[in-house]
Design a protein around this motif. Structure first.
Motif, short mmCIF file in Angstrom:
data_model
loop_
_atom_site.label_atom_id
_atom_site.label_comp_id
_atom_site.label_asym_id
_atom_site.label_seq_id
_atom_site.Cartn_x
_atom_site.Cartn_y
_atom_site.Cartn_z
N ALA A 114 -2.01 -3.47 3.33
CA ALA A 114 -3.35 -2.41 3.17
C ALA A 114 -3.93 -2.62 4.77
CB ALA A 114 -4.45 -3.50 2.41
N LYS A 115 -4.40 -1.37 5.25
CA LYS A 115 -5.00 -1.31 6.49
C LYS A 115 -6.62 -0.95 6.12
CE LYS A 115 -3.06 1.16 9.59
NZ LYS A 115 -2.35 2.17 10.68
N LYS A 116 -6.90 -0.41 5.45
CA LYS A 116 -8.41 -0.20 4.96
C LYS A 116 -8.54 -0.13 3.38
CE LYS A 116 -12.27 2.74 6.57
NZ LYS A 116 -12.72 3.90 7.16
N PHE A 117 -9.63 -0.62 2.97
CA PHE A 117 -9.82 -0.73 1.45
C PHE A 117 -11.21 -0.65 1.19
CE2 PHE A 117 -8.93 -1.78 -2.96
CZ PHE A 117 -7.77 -1.43 -3.17
N ASP A 118 -11.96 0.62 1.43
CA ASP A 118 -13.24 0.94 1.52
C ASP A 118 -13.43 1.74 0.07
OD1 ASP A 118 -15.96 1.63 1.58
OD2 ASP A 118 -15.74 2.43 3.78
N LEU A 119 -14.08 0.78 -0.78
CA LEU A 119 -13.96 1.63 -2.30
C LEU A 119 -15.20 2.23 -2.37
CD1 LEU A 119 -12.96 -1.41 -4.52
CD2 LEU A 119 -11.50 0.49 -3.71
N VAL A 120 -16.28 1.86 -1.56
CA VAL A 120 -17.49 2.53 -1.58
C VAL A 120 -17.43 3.98 -1.23
CG1 VAL A 120 -20.00 2.61 -0.81
CG2 VAL A 120 -18.99 0.48 -1.61
N ASN A 121 -16.70 4.10 0.04
CA ASN A 121 -16.45 5.47 0.36
C ASN A 121 -15.17 6.26 -0.13
OD1 ASN A 121 -19.05 5.73 2.28
ND2 ASN A 121 -18.02 3.95 3.26
N ASP A 122 -14.29 5.48 -0.88
CA ASP A 122 -13.02 5.86 -1.44
C ASP A 122 -12.06 6.20 -0.17
OD1 ASP A 122 -11.49 6.55 -3.27
OD2 ASP A 122 -12.18 8.50 -3.67
N GLU A 123 -12.24 5.31 0.58
CA GLU A 123 -11.40 5.27 1.84
C GLU A 123 -10.02 4.13 1.66
OE1 GLU A 123 -13.38 5.48 5.40
OE2 GLU A 123 -14.23 7.42 4.87
N ILE A 124 -9.01 4.63 1.09
CA ILE A 124 -8.03 3.37 0.88
C ILE A 124 -6.83 3.90 1.79
CG2 ILE A 124 -6.32 2.61 -0.68
CD1 ILE A 124 -8.58 2.94 -2.70
N VAL A 125 -6.25 3.12 2.91
CA VAL A 125 -5.37 3.43 3.65
C VAL A 125 -4.27 2.26 3.68
CG1 VAL A 125 -4.64 3.88 6.07
CG2 VAL A 125 -6.97 4.69 5.28
N LEU A 126 -3.03 2.58 3.26
CA LEU A 126 -2.11 1.60 3.07
C LEU A 126 -0.74 1.92 3.94
CD1 LEU A 126 -1.94 1.75 -0.74
CD2 LEU A 126 -3.10 -0.07 0.56
N THR A 127 -0.04 0.89 4.30
CA THR A 127 1.18 1.17 5.31
C THR A 127 2.25 0.74 4.09
OG1 THR A 127 -0.03 0.34 7.32
CG2 THR A 127 2.62 0.51 7.24
N LEU A 128 3.11 2.08 4.14
CA LEU A 128 4.45 1.60 3.16
C LEU A 128 5.43 1.18 4.12
CD1 LEU A 128 5.51 2.00 0.45
CD2 LEU A 128 6.07 4.22 0.93
N LEU A 129 6.21 -0.04 4.03
CA LEU A 129 7.17 -0.47 4.59
C LEU A 129 8.51 -0.07 3.91
CD1 LEU A 129 5.53 -3.76 5.68
CD2 LEU A 129 5.45 -1.80 7.28
N VAL A 130 9.46 0.64 4.70
CA VAL A 130 10.58 1.20 4.16
C VAL A 130 11.71 0.56 4.70
CG1 VAL A 130 11.91 3.32 3.51
CG2 VAL A 130 9.36 3.43 3.61
N PRO A 131 12.44 -0.23 4.17
CA PRO A 131 13.66 -0.79 4.61
C PRO A 131 14.71 0.40 4.97
CG PRO A 131 13.80 -1.12 2.40
CD PRO A 131 12.52 -0.58 2.63
N ILE A 132 15.15 0.03 6.17
CA ILE A 132 16.43 1.07 6.76
C ILE A 132 17.76 0.41 6.60
CG2 ILE A 132 17.48 2.12 8.85
CD1 ILE A 132 14.19 2.41 9.83
#
Length: 196
Positions: A175-193
């Motif tokens: 999780a980078k940002k998890f602001d439920l009040v403003n509906d702003e959810i930013v996640l980092t997806l880590l993809v194995p190479i």
């Protein structure tokens, strides 16, 4: 040998030498890295690619509950999660031969390594408010939680090790940002190479 033949031979070798010089220059220039390639540089030597994902509460509700259903299949205590302005954990508890609505709500906080900490719990059983540590102990003992979810009744929080949850193909999330009040959810997806 007459002068005409000598002249043609000389011209032939001059032309041949000129072609060799031109071809050598062209090959030299072709084999040099272009300025654009120099600007790009080389890719870093890494085994994980990071992608930023923006989501809404509505979409994340589907993903979370699908994951929970798979993890708690055939367990007697079923529950689901709903994201509104807080994280709501809803279930039903058997009490005196009846099922009573059980609700716990939390505020999510992004913590170290992109994990989530659910804090400031509020809990109700039917219309009755219950002591927080009692219900957290009940959940800790009876809920079929994924091993990445740790309940701490004494300190009144739930810790979610997001970076230890492995999705399909070994993908992981933070999780980078998890602001439920403003509906702003930013996640980092880590993809194995995978190496070749």
């Amino acid at each position: 040998m007459d002068k005409g033949t000598m002249k043609w031979k000389t011209l032939f070798f001059v032309l041949l030498g000129g072609n060799i010089v031109i071809i050598s220059i062209v090959l030299f220039l072709m084999l040099q890295p272009s300025d654009e390639v120099k600007k790009l540089g080389t890719l870093p030597n890494t085994n994980v690619a990071e992608l930023t994902v923006y989501s809404s509460k509505e979409h994340l509700n589907f993903i979370i509950n699908d994951y929970i259903k798979k993890k708690t299949k055939n367990h007697p205590l079923q529950y689901d999660i709903q994201l509104t302005d807080r994280v709501h954990l809803k279930s039903k508890i058997p009490l005196f031969g009846r099922e009573v609505d059980f609700l716990v709500t939390f505020e999510p906080k992004v913590v170290d390594n992109g994990n989530l900490k659910l804090v400031n719990p509020e809990m109700t059983l039917g219309e009755l408010r219950l002591p927080v540590n009692y219900i957290l102990k009940y959940l800790q003992k009876n809920a079929s939680l994924p091993e990445e979810v740790v309940i701490n009744p004494a300190k009144r929080f739930i810790y979610i090790h997001l970076n230890e949850i492995k999705l399909s193909n070994g993908y992981r999330i933070q999780a980078k940002k998890f602001d439920l009040v403003n509906d702003e959810i930013v996640l980092t997806l880590l993809v194995p190479i995978r190496s070749k």
